[in-house]
Motif scaffolding. Structure first.
Motif, PDB file in Angstrom:
ATOM      1  N   THR A  76       0.829  -1.205   0.000  1.00 19.84           N
ATOM      2  CA  THR A  76       0.000   0.000   0.000  1.00 19.84           C
ATOM      3  C   THR A  76       0.859   1.250   0.000  1.00 19.84           C
ATOM      4  OG1 THR A  76      -0.234  -0.188   2.424  1.00 19.84           O
ATOM      5  CG2 THR A  76      -2.023  -1.079   1.059  1.00 19.84           C
ATOM      6  N   ARG A  77       2.000   1.216   0.660  1.00 21.47           N
ATOM      7  CA  ARG A  77       2.924   2.358   0.624  1.00 21.47           C
ATOM      8  C   ARG A  77       3.452   2.571  -0.790  1.00 21.47           C
ATOM      9  NH1 ARG A  77       4.230   6.737   3.719  1.00 21.47           N
ATOM     10  NH2 ARG A  77       4.218   5.434   5.604  1.00 21.47           N
ATOM     11  N   TRP A  78       3.801   1.477  -1.463  1.00 20.06           N
ATOM     12  CA  TRP A  78       4.285   1.569  -2.850  1.00 20.06           C
ATOM     13  C   TRP A  78       3.194   2.119  -3.764  1.00 20.06           C
ATOM     14  CZ3 TRP A  78       2.807  -0.740  -7.478  1.00 20.06           C
ATOM     15  CH2 TRP A  78       3.704  -0.590  -8.551  1.00 20.06           C
ATOM     16  N   LEU A 267       7.659  -7.612  -6.922  1.00 22.14           N
ATOM     17  CA  LEU A 267       7.937  -6.800  -5.738  1.00 22.14           C
ATOM     18  C   LEU A 267       8.175  -7.765  -4.578  1.00 22.14           C
ATOM     19  CD1 LEU A 267       5.234  -4.020  -6.237  1.00 22.14           C
ATOM     20  CD2 LEU A 267       7.674  -3.933  -6.846  1.00 22.14           C
ATOM     21  N   GLU A 268       9.430  -8.163  -4.415  1.00 23.69           N
ATOM     22  CA  GLU A 268       9.739  -9.298  -3.533  1.00 23.69           C
ATOM     23  C   GLU A 268       9.448  -9.035  -2.064  1.00 23.69           C
ATOM     24  OE1 GLU A 268      13.793 -10.422  -3.429  1.00 23.69           O
ATOM     25  OE2 GLU A 268      14.579  -8.381  -3.292  1.00 23.69           O
ATOM     26  N   ASP A 269       9.390  -7.782  -1.653  1.00 26.16           N
ATOM     27  CA  ASP A 269       9.085  -7.487  -0.258  1.00 26.16           C
ATOM     28  C   ASP A 269       7.591  -7.244  -0.046  1.00 26.16           C
ATOM     29  OD1 ASP A 269       9.157  -5.122  -1.690  1.00 26.16           O
ATOM     30  OD2 ASP A 269       9.959  -3.935  -0.033  1.00 26.16           O
ATOM     31  N   THR A 300      10.813  -0.479  -2.460  1.00 27.29           N
ATOM     32  CA  THR A 300      11.471   0.811  -2.231  1.00 27.29           C
ATOM     33  C   THR A 300      12.440   1.181  -3.348  1.00 27.29           C
ATOM     34  OG1 THR A 300      13.065  -0.391  -0.842  1.00 27.29           O
ATOM     35  CG2 THR A 300      11.253   0.729   0.274  1.00 27.29           C
ATOM     36  N   GLU A 301      12.788   0.198  -4.180  1.00 31.66           N
ATOM     37  CA  GLU A 301      13.702   0.448  -5.287  1.00 31.66           C
ATOM     38  C   GLU A 301      12.977   0.802  -6.581  1.00 31.66           C
ATOM     39  OE1 GLU A 301      16.990  -2.904  -3.797  1.00 31.66           O
ATOM     40  OE2 GLU A 301      15.667  -3.326  -5.507  1.00 31.66           O
ATOM     41  N   VAL A 302      11.652   0.732  -6.560  1.00 29.88           N
ATOM     42  CA  VAL A 302      10.872   0.915  -7.777  1.00 29.88           C
ATOM     43  C   VAL A 302      10.073   2.218  -7.685  1.00 29.88           C
ATOM     44  CG1 VAL A 302       9.070  -0.018  -9.262  1.00 29.88           C
ATOM     45  CG2 VAL A 302      10.678  -1.565  -8.117  1.00 29.88           C
TER      46      VAL A 302
END
Length: 304
Positions: A76-78, A267-269, A300-302
């Motif tokens: 949801t943050r992403w 999105l592995e995390d 966080t990397e995307v």
């Protein structure tokens, strides 16, 4: 944006019986934003959210996935951070009746008892009479097991009752639902909900097709949506089963078109495996990355 992440998501209520969608309030907040409609996106980004449902949430689900609460928070943050560039969201939902081939009530042993959850039932078990179909469907059940095993697919596993139609467990997790509809209203982009697993005679881990069925159903709507997007992001539960099966099915269909497969990012995390499948899941995803050019990255990397 005017609306903060905390205005939408209460992280303390993720995977909680206390969470309430408050969709009317969410839609009001979203309509206060001044964000271009998704139809105007030059680069189309798709989120494929696999089975983000209550029954797969830790603490509240009948088939909980350890780590799922954190997965929802990061997902949801992403979505919030990339809301202005996220074009479309497709959500798959497991949806079952009580009487399905992978539920205990389908089977009886020689003493008239149902199997316990996580029992593995093979073709030989049924052919030899160790298990019989309680509803008289032994022949069709045998046919399924024969085709399942000849294709080298997963063995039939008896799962706890989960995602039963109309129950709390079958619903999308409530905080995720709030972000889903905030995105929908802010970007004028209706989410697409894909129900899977309703055929009582088969298992359907992946979003594209069942493990085996006579009709050979394929969800071309999802495959077409993937082909028509410039970037595809995949998250959900459980990474070891329904996410992995979905990814494998998509890559099988587009195996000859690396221009499509290379657009896919896991999105592995924002996904977790069932306990005991951690290493095999990671290894399989890495094999798929090397073979098809998919990416495996942390959310966080995307940045879109």
């Amino acid at each position: 944006m005017k609306t903060t992440y905390e205005n939408i998501i209460d992280v303390n209520r993720i995977a909680s019986f206390e969470s309430k969608e408050s969709i009317t309030d969410i839609l009001t907040l979203a309509r206060g934003e001044n964000i271009p409609h998704a139809s105007k996106d030059r680069q189309r980004a798709l989120l494929l959210a696999i089975d983000v449902q209550n029954d797969f949430m830790q603490n509240i689900g009948s088939l909980p996935v350890a780590g799922s609460k954190g997965d929802v928070q990061r997902l949801t943050r992403w979505m919030y951070c990339n809301l202005e560039s996220l074009t479309h969201v497709i959500c798959s939902l497991d949806c079952h009746s009580m009487m399905q081939i992978f539920h205990p009530v389908w089977w009886l042993d020689q003493e008239g008892k149902h199997p316990k959850p996580f029992t593995i039932i093979s073709y030989e078990d049924v052919a030899s009479g160790i298990w019989v179909a309680a509803n008289g469907e032994s022949e069709r059940s045998l046919e399924y097991l024969r085709n399942l095993e000849s294709a080298g697919n997963k063995q039939l596993c008896i799962w706890p009752y989960h995602c039963l139609e109309g129950t709390f467990g079958a619903k999308l997790e409530s905080e995720f639902t709030k972000m889903l509809y905030f995105h929908a209203a802010a970007r004028n982009a209706t989410p697409k909900l894909i129900y899977k697993g309703q055929n009582p005679y088969t298992e359907m881990y992946g979003i594209i097709k069942a493990e085996y069925d006579k009709e050979h159903y394929i969800n071309y709507a999802v495959l077409d949506a993937i082909q028509n997007c410039d970037a595809i992001f995949i998250a959900g539960e459980a990474s070891s089963h329904c996410v992995l099966a979905s990814v494998e099915q998509i890559l099988e269909y587009y195996a000859a078109d690396r221009s499509v497969t290379s657009r896919i990012t896991l999105l592995e995390d924002c996904m977790s495996p069932i306990i005991g499948f951690e290493d095999s899941t990671r290894q399989r995803f890495e094999e798929l990355r090397d073979r098809h050019g998919i990416q495996i990255r942390k959310s966080t990397e995307v940045i879109l």
